[in-house]
Enzyme design. Structure first.
Site, short mmCIF file in Angstrom:
data_model
loop_
_atom_site.label_atom_id
_atom_site.label_comp_id
_atom_site.label_asym_id
_atom_site.label_seq_id
_atom_site.Cartn_x
_atom_site.Cartn_y
_atom_site.Cartn_z
N GLU A 92 -5.17 -8.55 0.61
CA GLU A 92 -5.66 -8.24 1.85
C GLU A 92 -7.41 -8.11 1.78
O GLU A 92 -7.72 -7.40 0.79
CB GLU A 92 -5.39 -7.01 2.31
CG GLU A 92 -3.84 -7.19 3.17
CD GLU A 92 -3.35 -5.81 3.86
OE1 GLU A 92 -4.35 -4.69 4.21
OE2 GLU A 92 -2.23 -5.53 3.89
N GLU A 121 0.69 -1.11 0.05
CA GLU A 121 -0.05 -0.07 -0.01
C GLU A 121 0.93 1.33 0.03
O GLU A 121 0.70 2.17 0.83
CB GLU A 121 -0.96 -0.16 1.26
CG GLU A 121 -1.99 -1.11 1.20
CD GLU A 121 -2.84 -1.13 2.37
OE1 GLU A 121 -2.88 -0.02 3.16
OE2 GLU A 121 -3.72 -2.11 2.52
O1 IFM Z 1 -3.74 -3.14 9.07
C1 IFM Z 1 -3.97 -2.64 8.03
C2 IFM Z 1 -2.57 -3.01 7.06
O2 IFM Z 1 -1.38 -2.96 7.70
C3 IFM Z 1 -2.63 -2.46 5.80
N1 IFM Z 1 -4.06 -2.63 5.21
C4 IFM Z 1 -5.26 -2.37 5.90
C5 IFM Z 1 -5.24 -2.77 7.23
C6 IFM Z 1 -6.19 -2.57 7.99
O3 IFM Z 1 -6.35 -1.22 8.30
#
Ligand code: IFM
Length: 448
Positions: free
Chosen positions: A358, A162
């Site tokens: 994710e 990200e």
């Molecule tokens: O916890 C975070 C992760 O580190 C990066 N993506 C989003 C998740 C939830 O906020």
């Protein structure tokens, strides 16, 4: 508490053979053992007053550094094919620090779980700075060290996690480390991370890696109305959060108007883009929810725990009529189908196979039926994207464990496994059992 009708009952459609099922974590959020690594920008940030809502730090977190065997046993019992974790650059920079990842990877291989390391998940070594171009080269050097050490057992690699959030939250709005509030002057941070990504791909290839991707966060942007001012604001938001990070990687170009804002001459940015667009084996998408965006309203806005300043050229609006997670994020599974089919339309043949790196939600409690409903809905939405022709090869739940959720501290629980942050005891939640059953069901030979 959800009612029983929140529990999914319909059979889950079958995903293609070889589909990779996994869970994700990140080093700073779970490892602890901060005294056994160098400091990162997050250590400095959390030391400041009022930065983390519950005043906590990640010094101990889940103590995964010492309890990784127990955590790998949880992964094996869950039955995942793969485990996405991140490597802490400050730990690798510390004497003997990389040995931890050696042990972790050995343990995963012995348990039959494929290790999928992410090489940067926001915990930059203190003293380095993504505003500086040189950080991209330093990143590639560190990546070479990790690849040489782990490459005999690791096949699948992720360069960055990200970069959009790290730019926006850490450097534009100042709610994450390193806590800068540069607004649009933060754009060099995006460019330097993307350059670091491209250089890292080259470093991984040089070390023999043949399965390389990135984990970029994306979500559909919905205009607040058909009013041209709302549409324009939504397009701009889409450009900033989605296209600015996907276009350079997938097309070798920044969206119109963005390249000129990047640091250096046009020739240098073009040369960098050739590095940034190094072909990938797959493209990782982190998806949580869409965003509704309208014209600016000239006032600060509270959004997902963040205060957006009034001077931004857009405003974020509520998505009404949807359940909300404990974080206040709307639950919109079909946003995932829309996102992926939209990516297919936008990038065509340039889009390599996609992996959802994710997807998850924060809810309290062990009997976490809301999480089951969330995950069930999103896995079905993912299958609809597959049916629509998107080449999706994997799905990773965020997260294995409740963990240090950055500026929210330990108040947001994303885990399939509950962690008691006093005793560090792990307790699988109902969603852990649901995911285990789903994986077993997907592997069962089709009837007939
Ligand atoms: O916890 C975070 C992760 O580190 C990066 N993506 C989003 C998740 C939830 O906020």
């Amino acid at each position: 508490m959800a009612t029983d009708d929140a529990m999914p009952t319909k059979p889950m459609p079958r995903f293609p053979d070889g589909f990779l099922w996994g869970v994700s974590t990140s080093a700073h959020q779970i490892e602890g053992a901060a005294e056994l690594r160098g400091p990162s920008v997050w250590d400095a940030f959390t030391a400041g007053p009022g930065r983390v809502k519950d005043g906590s730090t990640a010094a101990v977190a889940c103590d995964h550094y010492h309890r990784y065997r127990e955590d790998v046993a949880l992964l094996a019992d869950l039955g995942v094919d793969a485990y996405r974790f991140s490597v802490s650059w400050p730990r690798v920079d510390s004497p003997g620090g990389i040995d931890f990842y050696d042990r972790l990877v050995d343990e995963l291989c012995a348990a039959g779980v494929r290790p999928v390391p992410t090489l940067f998940h926001w915990d930059l070594p203190a003293g380095l700075d993504w505003l500086e171009r040189d950080t991209a080269a330093r990143f590639a050097e560190y990546v070479s060290v990790v690849a040489r050490r782990l490459g005999d057992r690791v096949g699948k690699w992720i360069t960055l996690n990200e970069p959009a959030e790290h730019t926006l939250l850490g450097h534009a709005l100042g709610v994450h480390a390193p806590g800068r509030k540069l607004l649009f002057d933060a754009l060099p941070v995006a460019h330097h991370q993307l350059l670091g990504h491209g250089l890292a791909v080259r470093a991984l290839r040089a070390a023999g890696a043949a399965d390389v991707g990135i984990a970029n966060s994306h979500g559909p942007t919905w205009p607040a109305s058909d009013d041209p001012a709302d549409r324009e604001a939504a397009e701009f938001y889409d450009l900033l959060l989605n296209r600015m990070f996907a276009d350079p990687i997938l097309t070798g170009r920044y969206p119109e108007g963005i390249g000129e804002l990047m640091p250096g001459s046009a020739e240098r940015v073009d040369a960098d883009l050739r590095i940034i667009a190094e072909p990938l084996d797959w493209y990782g998408v982190n998806y949580y929810a869409p965003t509704r965006v309208g014209a600016p309203r000239g006032a600060e806005i509270e959004f997902g725990g963040v205060t957006l300043p009034a001077e931004l050229p857009f405003s974020v609006r509520e998505i009404e009529g949807r359940p909300l997670t404990d974080f206040g994020w709307p639950v919109v599974p079909e946003g995932l189908t829309e996102l992926l089919t939209g990516f297919g339309d936008r990038y065509g043949d340039r889009l390599p196979p996609v992996v959802i790196t994710e997807n998850g939600c924060s809810y309290e409690g062990l009997d976490d039926r809301e999480r089951i409903a969330y995950l069930d809905g999103h896995v079905r939405a993912l299958h609809r994207a597959v049916e629509a022709g998107v080449d999706v090869r994997g799905y990773f739940v965020w997260s294995l464990l409740d963990n240090f959720e950055w500026a929210e501290g330990y108040a947001r629980r994303f885990g399939l496994v509950h962690v008691d942050f006093t005793t560090l005891e792990r307790t699988p939640k109902a969603s852990y059992g649901w995911f285990r059953d789903l994986l077993a069901e997907q592997r069962r030979a089709p009837v007939g």
